[in-house]
Design a protein around this motif. Structure first.
Motif, mmCIF file in Angstrom:
data_model
loop_
_atom_site.group_PDB
_atom_site.id
_atom_site.type_symbol
_atom_site.label_atom_id
_atom_site.label_comp_id
_atom_site.label_asym_id
_atom_site.label_seq_id
_atom_site.Cartn_x
_atom_site.Cartn_y
_atom_site.Cartn_z
ATOM 1 N N ASP A 59 0.770 -1.359 -0.126
ATOM 2 C CA ASP A 59 -0.001 0.129 -0.160
ATOM 3 C C ASP A 59 0.744 1.208 0.094
ATOM 4 O OD1 ASP A 59 -2.386 -1.430 -0.211
ATOM 5 O OD2 ASP A 59 -2.584 -1.372 2.248
ATOM 6 N N GLU A 60 1.852 1.398 0.717
ATOM 7 C CA GLU A 60 2.877 2.270 0.721
ATOM 8 C C GLU A 60 3.551 2.614 -0.559
ATOM 9 O OE1 GLU A 60 5.546 1.483 4.060
ATOM 10 O OE2 GLU A 60 3.949 1.843 5.521
ATOM 11 N N LYS A 63 1.055 4.205 -2.811
ATOM 12 C CA LYS A 63 0.881 5.618 -2.584
ATOM 13 C C LYS A 63 2.106 6.358 -3.283
ATOM 14 C CE LYS A 63 -2.296 5.174 1.286
ATOM 15 N NZ LYS A 63 -2.421 5.210 2.788
ATOM 16 N N LYS A 64 3.388 5.834 -2.753
ATOM 17 C CA LYS A 64 4.417 6.464 -3.332
ATOM 18 C C LYS A 64 4.198 6.656 -4.870
ATOM 19 C CE LYS A 64 7.769 5.402 0.208
ATOM 20 N NZ LYS A 64 8.865 4.460 0.588
ATOM 21 N N ASN A 66 2.017 6.918 -6.564
ATOM 22 C CA ASN A 66 0.820 7.745 -7.328
ATOM 23 C C ASN A 66 0.021 7.060 -8.305
ATOM 24 O OD1 ASN A 66 -0.950 9.835 -6.999
ATOM 25 N ND2 ASN A 66 -0.096 11.293 -8.127
ATOM 26 N N GLN A 68 -3.486 5.707 -10.140
ATOM 27 C CA GLN A 68 -4.588 5.790 -9.866
ATOM 28 C C GLN A 68 -5.317 4.404 -10.238
ATOM 29 O OE1 GLN A 68 -5.664 8.714 -12.690
ATOM 30 N NE2 GLN A 68 -4.629 10.490 -11.935
ATOM 31 N N SER A 69 -6.391 4.404 -9.138
ATOM 32 C CA SER A 69 -7.105 3.176 -9.141
ATOM 33 C C SER A 69 -8.430 3.355 -9.635
ATOM 34 C CB SER A 69 -7.163 2.372 -7.696
ATOM 35 O OG SER A 69 -7.729 3.424 -6.748
#
Length: 78
Positions: A59-60, A63-64, A66, A68-69
């Motif tokens: 997850d980290e 996020k790093k 970026n 898009q889901s």
């Protein structure tokens, strides 16, 4: 449920976590074959501890990066 004797595994890399999970799963398979209930329970808790850390790191990483889901189905303006 987290295993109470696994202290800090946050310093392990994704590859190390994955290797440990794979090894624990092999041991869990053996425990199921032998019908050793207490060992099965301990191994399940250990696997859960390592999997939760693995997913936290994944997850980290997402996020790093970026990533898009969401997928947009709207037409792009010309």
């Amino acid at each position: 449920m987290q295993h109470p004797f696994i202290n800090d595994i946050s310093d392990q890399t994704l590859e190390e976590l994955q290797t440990t999970i794979s090894s624990l799963m092999n041991k869990l398979t053996f425990a199921y074959r032998t019908g050793n209930g207490p060992l099965i329970h301990q191994l399940q808790m250990a696997v859960e501890s390592y999997r939760s850390e693995y997913f936290k790191k994944m997850d980290e990483m997402v996020k790093k990066q970026n990533i898009q889901s969401k997928i947009s189905i709207e037409k792009e303006p010309k």
